[in-house]
Design an enzyme around this catalytic site. Structure first.
Site, PDB file in Angstrom:
ATOM      1  N   LEU A   1       0.804  -1.226   0.000  1.00 54.62           N
ATOM      2  CA  LEU A   1       0.000   0.000   0.000  1.00 54.62           C
ATOM      3  C   LEU A   1       0.836   1.275   0.000  1.00 54.62           C
ATOM      4  CD1 LEU A   1      -2.746  -1.072   2.568  1.00 54.62           C
ATOM      5  CD2 LEU A   1      -2.999  -0.867   0.090  1.00 54.62           C
ATOM      6  N   ARG A   2       2.172   1.133  -0.127  1.00 56.04           N
ATOM      7  CA  ARG A   2       3.018   2.331  -0.130  1.00 56.04           C
ATOM      8  C   ARG A   2       2.639   3.277  -1.265  1.00 56.04           C
ATOM      9  NH1 ARG A   2       7.762  -0.979   1.114  1.00 56.04           N
ATOM     10  NH2 ARG A   2       8.230  -0.755   3.328  1.00 56.04           N
ATOM     11  N   GLY A   3       2.366   2.711  -2.428  1.00 52.72           N
ATOM     12  CA  GLY A   3       2.005   3.539  -3.576  1.00 52.72           C
ATOM     13  C   GLY A   3       0.768   4.382  -3.301  1.00 52.72           C
TER      14      GLY A   3
END
Length: 356
Positions: A288-290
């Site tokens: 979920l970093r993006g």
């Protein structure tokens, strides 16, 4: 990092506002100054394209910050998360701290640096004999509340890159030796640069940089001449050249200060958040970093533009910077990763698909 005071004195560094072109790199750097939690910038590009010059110019542009006097960690006088143990203890005992203004620190991390040089060392003998935690601070301590720049980061030992990214993400550096542990604040904007011809970072490490800017050598002959003339003027009379950009420097500094103050008030509609996550899902971005970085960067851009609401245009301006380095690479793939991001973005947001 807190931006608060006006531009008053400076070293003679090439002014940030005088840099021609390289808008993608400059935008990514400014957004990370507004919100350091974006996670830093990886700048990949040809040699001699002004990467180091731009980063040093940005550090020089930033206003002074208040730090605790004689403190090795540039401790914040009131924020406990940016304060070393000694400063915190003094504050508890005396109720106040002696502070001094200081330029934002830019730390250059040399390629040959050891882990002790980066993280700091504990004097075990002194700790055992005198019962005190004798700590020799490293580069991460010096970089707290500043900028940590690693040129040719793709040539740096993977373990050191891991250490840097862990500290940048958590805001703390922990050193453990022989059962003794020291922890100090290490919140900085991490900027890495490199030449793709010299090798890429491992995908797991690349993914942890918030943004990824690609820069190329300027091809336009007229623009190249302008850049050469500008550099010649600066080299012959640096102070005079700097003074011609003084007003622009002060205006941009004020803009960054206001943007950082406005940032907590910026909102992004849930519908836009859902579409951002749709883009990440469609591109098969791991984790979920993006999603998080696109949300943060679009808010920072809205703040930079003096707005409290994120627009589709904000997301469009930064989404390639936030996602291009997170795509799974196929060695046989000929389509540019930035084009792939833009194509999926346009499809999800119902915009016209641009031709490559």
């Amino acid at each position: 990092m807190t931006l608060s005071s006006p531009l008053n004195n400076h070293r003679t560094v090439f002014p940030f506002t005088a840099i021609i072109g390289q808008d993608e790199m400059k935008l990514a750097l400014m957004l990370n100054i507004i919100d350091p939690k974006i996670g830093g910038v990886m700048i990949m590009g040809d040699r001699g394209t002004g990467k180091s010059t731009t980063i040093r110019a940005l550090a020089d542009l930033l206003p002074e910050i208040e730090v605790v006097e004689n403190d090795p960690f540039n401790s914040h006088p009131t924020d406990l998360d940016l304060m070393g143990d000694n400063a915190r203890k003094t504050l508890e005992e005396n109720g106040s701290l002696i502070t001094i203004p200081q330029k934002v620190t830019m730390v250059d991390l040399p390629l040959g640096a050891t882990e002790d040089r980066v993280c700091g060392t504990i004097d075990i003998e002194k700790a055992l004999s005198e019962g005190v935690k004798a700590f020799e601070p490293g580069l991460l301590a010096k970089a707290n509340r500043g900028i940590l720049y690693v040129d040719e980061v793709n040539l740096l030992d993977d373990h050191l890159v891991d250490v840097l990214l862990d500290s940048a993400a958590s805001g703390w550096n922990t050193v453990e030796r022989e059962g003794i542990s020291i922890r100090h604040p290490a919140r900085f904007v991490l900027v890495g640069s490199g030449n793709p011809e010299e090798g890429e970072l491992r995908p797991q490490l690349l993914d942890r940089f918030g943004m990824h800017a690609e820069i190329r050598t300027v091809k336009d002959p007229s623009l190249r001449v302008d850049i050469v003339e500008q550099r010649t003027q600066f080299d012959s009379e640096p102070q005079k050249f700097y003074e011609t950009y003084q007003n622009e420097q002060e205006k941009l500094q004020e803009t960054l200060v206001k943007a950082q103050n406005l940032l907590p008030l910026v909102d992004i509609e849930r519908d836009l958040q859902v579409k951002i996550s749709q883009v990440c899902s469609e591109l098969d971005v791991d984790g979920l970093r993006g999603d998080i970085v696109v949300n943060r960067a679009s808010k920072a851009l809205a703040a930079l533009e003096k707005r409290k609401s994120v627009t589709v245009e904000d997301i469009s301006s930064i989404i390639t910077l936030c996602l291009r380095h997170r795509l799974r690479k196929d060695p046989l793939e000929t389509i540019d990763s930035g084009y792939k991001v833009k194509k999926v973005f346009n499809q999800i947001f119902g915009l016209e698909i641009e031709e490559n």
